[in-house]
Design a protein around this motif. Structure first.
Motif, PDB file in Angstrom:
ATOM      1  N   MET A 111      -6.124 -28.358   6.203  1.00 20.77           N
ATOM      2  CA  MET A 111      -6.211 -27.122   5.427  1.00 20.77           C
ATOM      3  C   MET A 111      -7.456 -27.106   4.550  1.00 20.77           C
ATOM      4  SD  MET A 111      -2.242 -26.315   4.417  1.00 20.77           S
ATOM      5  CE  MET A 111      -1.699 -27.996   4.165  1.00 20.77           C
ATOM      6  N   HIS A 112      -7.754 -28.224   3.940  1.00 18.44           N
ATOM      7  CA  HIS A 112      -8.924 -28.300   3.063  1.00 18.44           C
ATOM      8  C   HIS A 112     -10.217 -28.080   3.836  1.00 18.44           C
ATOM      9  CE1 HIS A 112      -6.527 -30.967   0.015  1.00 18.44           C
ATOM     10  NE2 HIS A 112      -6.073 -29.716   0.083  1.00 18.44           N
ATOM     11  N   SER A 113     -10.208 -28.383   5.124  1.00 18.13           N
ATOM     12  CA  SER A 113     -11.434 -28.279   5.924  1.00 18.13           C
ATOM     13  C   SER A 113     -11.936 -26.846   6.041  1.00 18.13           C
ATOM     14  CB  SER A 113     -11.193 -28.860   7.325  1.00 18.13           C
ATOM     15  OG  SER A 113     -10.328 -28.019   8.089  1.00 18.13           O
ATOM     16  N   VAL A 114     -11.067 -25.855   5.841  1.00 17.62           N
ATOM     17  CA  VAL A 114     -11.500 -24.464   5.941  1.00 17.62           C
ATOM     18  C   VAL A 114     -11.557 -23.782   4.571  1.00 17.62           C
ATOM     19  CG1 VAL A 114     -10.657 -24.207   8.305  1.00 17.62           C
ATOM     20  CG2 VAL A 114      -9.140 -23.635   6.400  1.00 17.62           C
ATOM     21  N   ARG A 170       0.837  -1.204   0.000  1.00 13.37           N
ATOM     22  CA  ARG A 170       0.000   0.000   0.000  1.00 13.37           C
ATOM     23  C   ARG A 170       0.873   1.256   0.000  1.00 13.37           C
ATOM     24  NH1 ARG A 170      -3.158  -3.000   4.128  1.00 13.37           N
ATOM     25  NH2 ARG A 170      -5.140  -3.651   3.189  1.00 13.37           N
ATOM     26  N   GLY A 171       1.884   1.249   0.865  1.00  2.00           N
ATOM     27  CA  GLY A 171       2.746   2.419   0.961  1.00  2.00           C
ATOM     28  C   GLY A 171       3.601   2.630  -0.270  1.00  2.00           C
ATOM     29  N   LEU A 172       4.227   1.558  -0.765  1.00  4.70           N
ATOM     30  CA  LEU A 172       5.087   1.699  -1.942  1.00  4.70           C
ATOM     31  C   LEU A 172       4.281   2.055  -3.185  1.00  4.70           C
ATOM     32  CD1 LEU A 172       7.654  -1.222  -1.443  1.00  4.70           C
ATOM     33  CD2 LEU A 172       7.973   1.215  -0.955  1.00  4.70           C
ATOM     34  N   ALA A 173       3.041   1.591  -3.246  1.00  7.81           N
ATOM     35  CA  ALA A 173       2.190   1.975  -4.373  1.00  7.81           C
ATOM     36  C   ALA A 173       2.004   3.492  -4.400  1.00  7.81           C
ATOM     37  CB  ALA A 173       0.835   1.278  -4.268  1.00  7.81           C
ATOM     38  N   ARG A 174       1.841   4.101  -3.251  1.00  9.37           N
ATOM     39  CA  ARG A 174       1.752   5.573  -3.169  1.00  9.37           C
ATOM     40  C   ARG A 174       3.085   6.218  -3.556  1.00  9.37           C
ATOM     41  NH1 ARG A 174      -3.573   7.298  -2.599  1.00  9.37           N
ATOM     42  NH2 ARG A 174      -4.636   6.007  -1.044  1.00  9.37           N
ATOM     43  N   ASP A 175       4.165   5.657  -3.033  1.00  6.48           N
ATOM     44  CA  ASP A 175       5.481   6.249  -3.261  1.00  6.48           C
ATOM     45  C   ASP A 175       5.870   6.241  -4.738  1.00  6.48           C
ATOM     46  OD1 ASP A 175       5.901   6.737  -0.537  1.00  6.48           O
ATOM     47  OD2 ASP A 175       6.721   4.733  -0.213  1.00  6.48           O
ATOM     48  N   PHE A 176       5.499   5.182  -5.458  1.00  8.88           N
ATOM     49  CA  PHE A 176       5.955   5.020  -6.839  1.00  8.88           C
ATOM     50  C   PHE A 176       4.857   5.273  -7.870  1.00  8.88           C
ATOM     51  CE2 PHE A 176       8.804   1.643  -4.712  1.00  8.88           C
ATOM     52  CZ  PHE A 176       9.711   2.615  -4.304  1.00  8.88           C
ATOM     53  N   GLY A 177       3.696   5.699  -7.406  1.00  7.88           N
ATOM     54  CA  GLY A 177       2.561   5.868  -8.308  1.00  7.88           C
ATOM     55  C   GLY A 177       2.774   6.904  -9.392  1.00  7.88           C
ATOM     56  N   GLU A 178       3.495   7.975  -9.091  1.00 10.41           N
ATOM     57  CA  GLU A 178       3.721   9.003 -10.111  1.00 10.41           C
ATOM     58  C   GLU A 178       4.527   8.472 -11.284  1.00 10.41           C
ATOM     59  OE1 GLU A 178       5.422  12.427  -8.311  1.00 10.41           O
ATOM     60  OE2 GLU A 178       3.610  12.960  -7.178  1.00 10.41           O
ATOM     61  N   ARG A 179       5.263   7.421 -11.056  1.00  9.72           N
ATOM     62  CA  ARG A 179       6.040   6.794 -12.134  1.00  9.72           C
ATOM     63  C   ARG A 179       5.267   5.635 -12.786  1.00  9.72           C
ATOM     64  NH1 ARG A 179      11.285   5.259  -8.964  1.00  9.72           N
ATOM     65  NH2 ARG A 179      11.807   4.257 -10.961  1.00  9.72           N
ATOM     66  N   ARG A 180       4.026   5.465 -12.399  1.00  8.66           N
ATOM     67  CA  ARG A 180       3.157   4.399 -12.923  1.00  8.66           C
ATOM     68  C   ARG A 180       3.725   3.004 -12.652  1.00  8.66           C
ATOM     69  NH1 ARG A 180       3.196   4.156 -17.869  1.00  8.66           N
ATOM     70  NH2 ARG A 180       4.721   5.771 -18.418  1.00  8.66           N
ATOM     71  N   ILE A 181       4.522   2.906 -11.596  1.00 14.16           N
ATOM     72  CA  ILE A 181       5.008   1.603 -11.139  1.00 14.16           C
ATOM     73  C   ILE A 181       3.955   1.015 -10.212  1.00 14.16           C
ATOM     74  CG2 ILE A 181       6.731   0.431  -9.723  1.00 14.16           C
ATOM     75  CD1 ILE A 181       8.763   2.527 -10.685  1.00 14.16           C
ATOM     76  N   THR A 182       3.462  -0.174 -10.537  1.00 14.86           N
ATOM     77  CA  THR A 182       2.480  -0.820  -9.675  1.00 14.86           C
ATOM     78  C   THR A 182       3.181  -1.731  -8.679  1.00 14.86           C
ATOM     79  OG1 THR A 182       2.115  -2.726 -11.140  1.00 14.86           O
ATOM     80  CG2 THR A 182       0.779  -0.759 -11.535  1.00 14.86           C
ATOM     81  N   VAL A 183       2.584  -1.829  -7.486  1.00 13.99           N
ATOM     82  CA  VAL A 183       3.140  -2.642  -6.402  1.00 13.99           C
ATOM     83  C   VAL A 183       2.000  -3.453  -5.799  1.00 13.99           C
ATOM     84  CG1 VAL A 183       4.573  -2.662  -4.326  1.00 13.99           C
ATOM     85  CG2 VAL A 183       4.742  -0.737  -5.926  1.00 13.99           C
ATOM     86  N   ASN A 184       2.093  -4.771  -5.877  1.00 11.69           N
ATOM     87  CA  ASN A 184       1.023  -5.636  -5.397  1.00 11.69           C
ATOM     88  C   ASN A 184       1.591  -6.853  -4.685  1.00 11.69           C
ATOM     89  OD1 ASN A 184      -1.551  -4.439  -6.672  1.00 11.69           O
ATOM     90  ND2 ASN A 184      -0.162  -4.582  -8.425  1.00 11.69           N
ATOM     91  N   VAL A 185       0.747  -7.490  -3.880  1.00 10.76           N
ATOM     92  CA  VAL A 185       1.125  -8.745  -3.237  1.00 10.76           C
ATOM     93  C   VAL A 185       0.122  -9.816  -3.640  1.00 10.76           C
ATOM     94  CG1 VAL A 185      -0.072  -8.130  -1.063  1.00 10.76           C
ATOM     95  CG2 VAL A 185       1.662  -9.941  -1.072  1.00 10.76           C
ATOM     96  N   ILE A 186       0.638 -10.961  -4.078  1.00  8.18           N
ATOM     97  CA  ILE A 186      -0.179 -12.136  -4.348  1.00  8.18           C
ATOM     98  C   ILE A 186      -0.156 -13.008  -3.102  1.00  8.18           C
ATOM     99  CG2 ILE A 186      -0.417 -14.230  -5.730  1.00  8.18           C
ATOM    100  CD1 ILE A 186       0.800 -12.713  -8.073  1.00  8.18           C
ATOM    101  N   GLN A 187      -1.326 -13.449  -2.661  1.00  2.74           N
ATOM    102  CA  GLN A 187      -1.444 -14.208  -1.420  1.00  2.74           C
ATOM    103  C   GLN A 187      -1.980 -15.616  -1.703  1.00  2.74           C
ATOM    104  OE1 GLN A 187      -2.257 -10.557   1.688  1.00  2.74           O
ATOM    105  NE2 GLN A 187      -4.048 -11.601   0.887  1.00  2.74           N
ATOM    106  N   PRO A 188      -1.081 -16.562  -1.990  1.00  3.59           N
ATOM    107  CA  PRO A 188      -1.536 -17.932  -2.233  1.00  3.59           C
ATOM    108  C   PRO A 188      -2.031 -18.594  -0.951  1.00  3.59           C
ATOM    109  CG  PRO A 188       0.695 -17.545  -3.084  1.00  3.59           C
ATOM    110  CD  PRO A 188       0.367 -16.424  -2.165  1.00  3.59           C
ATOM    111  N   GLY A 189      -2.965 -19.511  -1.134  1.00  2.11           N
ATOM    112  CA  GLY A 189      -3.331 -20.419  -0.061  1.00  2.11           C
ATOM    113  C   GLY A 189      -2.510 -21.689  -0.183  1.00  2.11           C
ATOM    114  N   PRO A 190      -3.012 -22.812   0.328  1.00  2.00           N
ATOM    115  CA  PRO A 190      -2.289 -24.083   0.199  1.00  2.00           C
ATOM    116  C   PRO A 190      -1.951 -24.375  -1.264  1.00  2.00           C
ATOM    117  CG  PRO A 190      -4.081 -24.315   1.767  1.00  2.00           C
ATOM    118  CD  PRO A 190      -4.244 -22.969   1.137  1.00  2.00           C
ATOM    119  N   THR A 191      -0.674 -24.532  -1.534  1.00  2.27           N
ATOM    120  CA  THR A 191      -0.182 -24.701  -2.907  1.00  2.27           C
ATOM    121  C   THR A 191       0.696 -25.941  -2.958  1.00  2.27           C
ATOM    122  OG1 THR A 191      -0.226 -22.295  -3.178  1.00  2.27           O
ATOM    123  CG2 THR A 191       1.041 -23.560  -4.793  1.00  2.27           C
ATOM    124  N   ASP A 192       0.472 -26.757  -3.950  1.00  2.00           N
ATOM    125  CA  ASP A 192       1.151 -28.047  -4.058  1.00  2.00           C
ATOM    126  C   ASP A 192       2.606 -27.863  -4.469  1.00  2.00           C
ATOM    127  OD1 ASP A 192       1.671 -30.740  -4.188  1.00  2.00           O
ATOM    128  OD2 ASP A 192       0.648 -31.055  -6.104  1.00  2.00           O
TER     129      ASP A 192
END
Length: 237
Positions: free
Chosen positions: A194-197, A158-180
């Motif tokens: 894990m599957h139970s929830v 969130r913070g870095l997206a604000r800091d770099f937004g004028e340069r049109r640099i996007t900053v995101n986080v991908i949040q995987p769940g259980p991954t094989d």
């Protein structure tokens, strides 16, 4: 499939599992890819040879080494921070040094590398961190410290997206769940718990996450920034 011809990508933590899938995906779509590895030389060398990419040894706890691996490649169009470890268990019994190492990798290295990547990044570049669905939900005991490190990535993007937004640099986080992967196999002893929830009661794949990285790195995601992109089969629903 995206077209990243002429684009330069760096993946921190790319020799195994999700990281290796990201390396393969970006390389297959035309990007020139450098990735770092810390503990598996053979796997890193095999992946580099197979995918036509560059493998660089750099432990994420060594700030000088990890920043050099990020900086020395020159201006980066796509930066992915995938390095991470999970220390879980009774917080009263866990080794404080292990927790500090996890903080060093999961938070400190992620922040410093993202900032370093942005220094020479062209306008419109992409910074993508790989987090965890546990940043949103902690349904099991023993994950307090790990979940803390992944929640930190949310405020970071969130913070870095604000800091770099004028340069049109996007900053995101991908949040995987259980991954094989080797670290969390779909047939492992904790899979049924894990599957139970989860709404969709099955592990995701590393390729699922790599496809999400490809989307966020592409032109149609230019308006997505400072966001949490969760891919967890409804784990946090």
């Amino acid at each position: 499939m995206a077209d990243f011809s002429g684009k330069k990508a760096v993946v921190i933590g790319g020799s195994r599992g999700i990281g290796a899938a990201i390396v393969r995906r970006l390389a297959s779509e035309g990007a020139s890819v450098r990735f770092t590895w810390a503990g598996s030389r053979a796997k890193a060398e095999d992946l580099a040879r197979e995918s036509g990419t560059e493998a660089v040894h750099a432990d994420a706890t060594d700030r000088s080494a990890i920043l050099a691996a990020t900086r020395d490649v020159g201006p980066i169009d796509i930066f992915v921070f995938n390095a991470g470890i999970c220390i879980a268990g009774d917080p009263l019994a866990l080794d404080p040094d292990d927790i500090d190492r996890m903080i060093d990798i999961n938070i400190r290295a992620a922040y410093h590398c993202a900032v370093e990547a942005a220094r020479a990044m062209p306008d419109g570049g992409r910074i993508i961190l790989i987090g965890s669905t546990n940043a949103n939900r902690v349904p099991f005991k023993g994950l307090a410290a790990y979940s803390m490190t992944k929640s930190a990535l949310q405020s970071m993007v969130r913070g870095l997206a604000r800091d770099f937004g004028e340069r049109r640099i996007t900053v995101n986080v991908i949040q995987p769940g259980p991954t094989d992967t080797d670290m969390n196999p779909a047939n492992g002893p904790e899979a049924s718990l894990m599957h139970s929830v989860m709404a969709i009661k099955e592990h995701g794949s590393a390729d699922d996450v790599a496809a999400y990285v490809s989307f966020l790195a592409g032109p149609t995601a230019r308006g997505i920034t400072g966001a949490m992109q969760t891919i967890d089969g409804g784990f946090s629903a």
